[in-house]
Design an enzyme around this catalytic site. Structure first.
Site, PDB file in Angstrom:
ATOM      1  N   GLU A  45       0.732  -1.222  -0.096  1.00  0.00           N
ATOM      2  CA  GLU A  45       0.011   0.161  -0.187  1.00  0.00           C
ATOM      3  C   GLU A  45       1.105   1.087  -0.078  1.00  0.00           C
ATOM      4  O   GLU A  45       0.648   2.271  -0.851  1.00  0.00           O
ATOM      5  CB  GLU A  45      -0.988   0.083   1.208  1.00  0.00           C
ATOM      6  N   ASP A  47       3.706   1.472  -1.322  1.00  0.00           N
ATOM      7  CA  ASP A  47       4.405   1.513  -2.484  1.00  0.00           C
ATOM      8  C   ASP A  47       3.605   2.287  -3.691  1.00  0.00           C
ATOM      9  O   ASP A  47       3.815   3.042  -4.396  1.00  0.00           O
ATOM     10  CB  ASP A  47       4.822   0.221  -3.143  1.00  0.00           C
ATOM     11  N   GLU A 123      20.190   9.330  28.363  1.00  0.00           N
ATOM     12  CA  GLU A 123      20.197   8.719  27.276  1.00  0.00           C
ATOM     13  C   GLU A 123      21.242   7.959  26.626  1.00  0.00           C
ATOM     14  O   GLU A 123      22.431   8.119  27.196  1.00  0.00           O
ATOM     15  CB  GLU A 123      20.038   9.886  26.101  1.00  0.00           C
ATOM     16  N   LYS A 125      24.320   6.756  24.727  1.00  0.00           N
ATOM     17  CA  LYS A 125      25.402   7.367  23.705  1.00  0.00           C
ATOM     18  C   LYS A 125      25.543   6.749  22.486  1.00  0.00           C
ATOM     19  O   LYS A 125      26.352   5.473  22.709  1.00  0.00           O
ATOM     20  CB  LYS A 125      26.600   7.764  24.545  1.00  0.00           C
ATOM     21  N   ASP A 127      27.078   5.231  19.296  1.00  0.00           N
ATOM     22  CA  ASP A 127      28.552   5.223  18.440  1.00  0.00           C
ATOM     23  C   ASP A 127      28.281   5.407  17.096  1.00  0.00           C
ATOM     24  O   ASP A 127      27.987   4.349  16.294  1.00  0.00           O
ATOM     25  CB  ASP A 127      28.927   4.084  18.857  1.00  0.00           C
ATOM     26  N   ARG A 146      30.267  16.973  12.066  1.00  0.00           N
ATOM     27  CA  ARG A 146      30.722  17.670  13.311  1.00  0.00           C
ATOM     28  C   ARG A 146      32.120  18.592  12.681  1.00  0.00           C
ATOM     29  O   ARG A 146      32.233  19.491  13.162  1.00  0.00           O
ATOM     30  CB  ARG A 146      31.194  16.807  14.208  1.00  0.00           C
ATOM     31  N   TYR A 235      19.184  14.133  19.406  1.00  0.00           N
ATOM     32  CA  TYR A 235      19.320  14.280  20.793  1.00  0.00           C
ATOM     33  C   TYR A 235      19.462  15.851  21.077  1.00  0.00           C
ATOM     34  O   TYR A 235      19.149  15.998  22.322  1.00  0.00           O
ATOM     35  CB  TYR A 235      20.280  13.381  21.321  1.00  0.00           C
ATOM     36  N   LYS A 322      31.020   6.375  30.566  1.00  0.00           N
ATOM     37  CA  LYS A 322      31.724   5.117  29.722  1.00  0.00           C
ATOM     38  C   LYS A 322      31.773   4.010  30.799  1.00  0.00           C
ATOM     39  O   LYS A 322      32.172   3.823  31.768  1.00  0.00           O
ATOM     40  CB  LYS A 322      33.073   5.497  29.456  1.00  0.00           C
ATOM     41  N   CYS A 416      62.985 -10.140   8.011  1.00  0.00           N
ATOM     42  CA  CYS A 416      61.661  -9.744   7.429  1.00  0.00           C
ATOM     43  C   CYS A 416      60.854 -11.019   7.045  1.00  0.00           C
ATOM     44  O   CYS A 416      61.209 -11.891   6.231  1.00  0.00           O
ATOM     45  CB  CYS A 416      61.529  -8.784   6.432  1.00  0.00           C
ATOM     46  N   CYS A 419      60.185 -10.639   2.967  1.00  0.00           N
ATOM     47  CA  CYS A 419      61.199 -10.492   1.969  1.00  0.00           C
ATOM     48  C   CYS A 419      62.548 -11.443   2.531  1.00  0.00           C
ATOM     49  O   CYS A 419      63.152 -11.336   1.727  1.00  0.00           O
ATOM     50  CB  CYS A 419      61.273  -9.164   1.352  1.00  0.00           C
ATOM     51  N   CYS A 434      62.111  -3.697   8.697  1.00  0.00           N
ATOM     52  CA  CYS A 434      62.766  -4.500   7.403  1.00  0.00           C
ATOM     53  C   CYS A 434      63.369  -3.362   6.807  1.00  0.00           C
ATOM     54  O   CYS A 434      62.691  -2.303   6.265  1.00  0.00           O
ATOM     55  CB  CYS A 434      61.451  -4.734   6.706  1.00  0.00           C
ATOM     56  N   CYS A 439      60.626  -4.270  -0.034  1.00  0.00           N
ATOM     57  CA  CYS A 439      59.978  -5.472   0.247  1.00  0.00           C
ATOM     58  C   CYS A 439      58.390  -5.299  -0.224  1.00  0.00           C
ATOM     59  O   CYS A 439      57.705  -4.225  -0.090  1.00  0.00           O
ATOM     60  CB  CYS A 439      59.929  -5.477   1.864  1.00  0.00           C
TER      61      CYS A 439
HETATM   62  S1  IVH Z   1      24.989  15.491  23.528  1.00  0.00           S
HETATM   63  C1  IVH Z   1      26.955  19.563  23.666  1.00  0.00           C
HETATM   64  N1  IVH Z   1      23.704  13.262  23.460  1.00  0.00           N
HETATM   65  O1  IVH Z   1      28.667  11.923  21.437  1.00  0.00           O
HETATM   66  C2  IVH Z   1      26.814  18.091  24.082  1.00  0.00           C
HETATM   67  N2  IVH Z   1      25.675  13.492  22.136  1.00  0.00           N
HETATM   68  O2  IVH Z   1      31.076  12.910  22.814  1.00  0.00           O
HETATM   69  C3  IVH Z   1      26.397  17.437  22.564  1.00  0.00           C
HETATM   70  N3  IVH Z   1      26.488  11.507  21.055  1.00  0.00           N
HETATM   71  O3  IVH Z   1      29.399  14.966  19.347  1.00  0.00           O
HETATM   72  C4  IVH Z   1      26.227  16.114  22.668  1.00  0.00           C
HETATM   73  N4  IVH Z   1      24.717  10.114  21.514  1.00  0.00           N
HETATM   74  O4  IVH Z   1      28.048  13.000  18.413  1.00  0.00           O
HETATM   75  C5  IVH Z   1      24.677  14.004  23.053  1.00  0.00           C
HETATM   76  N5  IVH Z   1      22.307  11.211  23.317  1.00  0.00           N
HETATM   77  C6  IVH Z   1      23.522  11.941  23.020  1.00  0.00           C
HETATM   78  C7  IVH Z   1      24.404  11.336  22.043  1.00  0.00           C
HETATM   79  C8  IVH Z   1      25.662  12.088  21.743  1.00  0.00           C
HETATM   80  C9  IVH Z   1      25.924  10.175  20.799  1.00  0.00           C
HETATM   81  C10 IVH Z   1      27.666  11.765  20.258  1.00  0.00           C
HETATM   82  C11 IVH Z   1      27.473  13.375  19.557  1.00  0.00           C
HETATM   83  C12 IVH Z   1      28.642  14.067  20.445  1.00  0.00           C
HETATM   84  C13 IVH Z   1      29.573  12.807  20.913  1.00  0.00           C
HETATM   85  C14 IVH Z   1      30.205  13.679  22.322  1.00  0.00           C
END
Ligand code: IVH
Length: 680
Positions: A45, A47, A123, A125, A127, A146, A235, A322, A416, A419, A434, A439
């Site tokens: 639907e 599509d 929230e 973070k 990657d 960025r 975010y 972290k 090495c 070679c 080496c 090489c």
């Molecule tokens: S806030 C001024 N929230 O992590 C603060 N960053 O090391 C702005 N990132 O440049 C960042 N998840 O690319 C924020 N929930 C989250 C995030 C987040 C991933 C990344 C973002 C930022 C980097 C900072």
């Protein structure tokens, strides 16, 4: 499917109305499917709706809007990623590695704001790749990476292909013009599937979802990007013209209303509850659909953000927690030696494969022999392996209790392994190299490095092809690339005519890349792409750089004795001098690349007054300069044009009095686009 199935109204107005309806409906379902993960209609639907819109757009192209759902994938390739200025610096986050550091953060927040319990938003973070999305009167106008925080690269055509990014903000939200920040990423499962396919096709696999995301966004063909399974979470509302917000959570909710994809978040009163939650989440994070590299803790009250402010690098109202790196034990099956571009011998532990935070780990770098001795690492040992964030897997230590006597000590070879030439330590260096510059391992990597996207950016020159070129004797130096012919490439399996021609085109194009890329591409030890740019900007051409002395080099900002010595000795080497000669014979450009723009504004003086919609003052002045003109601040008899934006000042009255030509923003933009001076 034929267009007959849809009614094409003869009446223009009817068509227009139907197109508007369809756009709205498709947008709604896009949001349900890609943002909220709760589709309400079948793919079929959906599509059909899209197809009907396409048919109508074909019949009435005058009603196509830029933010129509059909306009996601542009057919044109991106010529060059332009740098653009962000609406405010994109800061990074300060990090906490344990709960103690989080408590200290909480103390600092209280001290700088009020001494009561603070409300925090937590929230994940993500990657991935940070991105800034700028919407103007509801439409997605620009997306940028960025970059260095102040300026990033314009990747709009690529971002538009991500279905979870709305091309138009929903009317349900009051936000019309704003900048949002978020993270583009690739879900784990989609990443694995994509990699499997790549391996089947004989292409190189990506190392992890983050690399795959970043690599994809640097692709110049949006059609390729559209095929990659990318997603996004937004975010931050970093700039907004409509509405006042008191808390971070209010902005998150409003962004959701606008149709943006916002991740789940939790609100807590006080740092203790935050910590309890982080502890619970530790287990969950391995089972998530996407990789996270921690959690972000933000003060909810936006007034506090203002009061606390930021350092040059990070806001004082947020911190990234972290998790301690995941560690696992496994057996070291053997130790292999890798030979790098500069001949460096690196021992690598070959492991019984293990799963570590979402990826399979089968190897860990052991760095050098001193490191092996220090940790007393033996073949057959059980080792504790750690993967910390983006860092490659490491051997933390070996478990000596698990030894049964069958383990064998490892000796670095003095030859090495590729070679057979001598592998020597030079001076007090802990590294063995080496000594044979010919090489094959070194030659291959030097050639591959020359084609790197930050060097000469040669499309198609991947590891496999380079290996074949070297093995078949078709290339022994980077200069040989410029002598390759179609018939040479024919002898290589999997190289069809089309890919061979594309490769040759890309090699030919690389000649124009300019000095800084050449300097990086040469692979001089300690000269990365940034230092290469510094050198290129200072010396402007290769002759100047080659004749620079150690002390002359050291006087340059950012160039220390180690780099200086490395550069001098590189160019002292006869073989390298010959290499440069040969590259020059092939017309490889070795001077600073100056952008060439038609200097149609040569000698013209401009003054700006009032705010422009589409340019900051700096951007507008930069445009003038680019085409040979000058931007000045005061109106005088020498002024040629006054560009007038919103709320102009007295400069306008003065210009009118003096009879100076006045341009509004539209005429100014048109002038730049057409590169023609408007009639006065
Ligand atoms: S806030 C001024 N929230 O992590 C603060 N960053 O090391 C702005 N990132 O440049 C960042 N998840 O690319 C924020 N929930 C989250 C995030 C987040 C991933 C990344 C973002 C930022 C980097 C900072």
């Amino acid at each position: 499917m034929s267009s007959q199935e849809f009614e094409i109204p003869n009446n223009k107005n009817k068509a227009k109305t139907r197109m508007e309806e369809l756009r709205k409906e498709i947008r709604y379902h896009n949001k349900k499917y890609f943002v909220e993960n709760q589709p309400e209609i079948s793919d079929y639907e959906y599509d059909q709706l899209l197809r009907e819109l396409e048919v109508l757009e074909e019949a009435y192209p005058e009603f196509i809007t830029e933010d129509s759902p059909t306009q996601r994938v542009g057919s044109e390739e991106i010529e060059e990623f332009k740098t653009v200025e962000h609406k405010g610096t994109m800061l990074s986050l300060n990090k906490a590695f344990n709960y103690g550091e989080l408590k200290k953060f909480d103390e600092r927040v209280k001290k700088g704001w009020h001494n009561k319990t603070i409300e925090y938003v937590v929230e994940p973070k993500i990657d991935g790749l940070g991105v800034a999305l700028y919407y103007k009167t509801k439409s997605l106008e620009r997306a940028a990476t960025r970059g260095d925080g102040k300026r990033g690269e314009d990747i709009t055509p690529n971002v538009k292909t991500i279905k979870a990014v709305p091309l138009r903000l929903s009317d349900k939200s009051k936000i019309r013009t704003a900048e949002f920040r978020g993270e583009i990423f690739m879900p784990r499962k989609a990443f694995d599937e994509m990699n499997e396919k790549r391996i089947e096709q004989g292409r190189e696999a990506f190392a992890n979802p983050r690399n795959a995301t970043a690599g994809t966004m640097r692709t110049k063909d949006p059609k390729t990007v559209a095929k990659r399974p990318l997603d996004i979470f937004i975010y931050t509302l970093s700039y907004v013209e409509d509405g006042n917000f008191e808390t971070h959570t209010q902005t998150l909710e409003e962004m959701k209303r606008a149709g943006l994809k916002v991740n789940k978040y939790r609100v807590f009163s006080g740092i203790e509850d935050v910590i309890t939650y982080l502890d619970e989440y530790k287990e969950k994070k391995e089972q998530m659909d996407y990789e996270i590299d921690g959690m972000v803790i933000k003060v909810n009250d936006l007034k506090a953000h203002e009061a606390l402010g930021h350092t040059t690098h990070h806001p004082r109202w947020a911190i990234a927690y972290k998790y301690p790196p995941t560690r696992k034990t496994t057996k070291i099956k053997s130790i292999e030696i890798m030979v790098g571009r500069t001949g460096k011998l690196t021992p690598v532990a070959i492991l019984n494969s293990i799963e570590l935070s979402g990826t399979t780990v089968g190897r860990a770098s052991l760095h050098n022999e001193k490191e092996i001795q220090r940790k007393d690492i033996r073949v057959g040992d059980t080792a504790l392996i750690e993967k910390a964030g983006e860092i490659i897997p490491q051997v933390v230590k070996v478990i000596k209790d698990k030894r049964d006597g069958s383990e064998t000590k490892f000796e670095m070879p003095h030859k090495c392994p590729i070679c057979g030439s001598a592998a020597k330590k030079i001076g007090s260096d802990v590294i063995r190299r080496c000594v044979n510059a010919q090489c094959p391992a070194q030659v291959k990597q030097r050639i591959e490095h020359w084609g790197d996207r930050n060097a000469m950016d040669i499309d198609g020159l991947g590891t496999k092809l380079v290996n074949k070129l070297v093995e078949k004797g078709l290339a022994n130096t980077i200069a040989d690339l410029y002598e390759l012919k179609l018939e040479n490439l024919k002898t290589i399996e999997r190289m069809g005519k089309k890919s061979s021609m594309n490769l040759l085109d890309s090699i030919a194009e690389s000649k124009q890349k300019g000095l800084s890329r050449v300097v990086f591409g040469l692979g001089i030890p300690y000269v990365g792409d940034h230092i290469a740019r510094v050198l290129a900007e200072h010396f402007n051409n290769i002759e100047n750089l080659m004749s620079a002395s150690q002390s002359e080099l050291e006087q340059i900002d950012e160039i220390g004795p180690q780099i200086a010595e490395s550069v001098v000795s590189f160019f002292q080497e006869q073989k390298n001098k010959e290499l440069i000669d040969r590259l020059q014979e092939h017309n490889v450009k070795m001077s600073t690349k100056q952008e060439e723009h038609e200097q149609f504004l040569e000698g013209k003086k401009f003054v700006f007054t009032g705010a422009l919609d589409n340019y900051t003052r700096d951007e507008a002045s930069e445009q003038i300069r680019k085409y040979g003109g000058r931007a000045t601040s005061t109106v005088s008899s020498e002024t040629d044009f006054v560009v007038v934006g919103k709320k102009p000042g007295s400069k306008l009255t003065k210009a009118q009095k003096e009879g100076i030509a006045i341009l509004d923003e539209e005429t100014f933009s048109k002038m730049l686009k057409s590169q023609k001076i408007p009639d006065k």
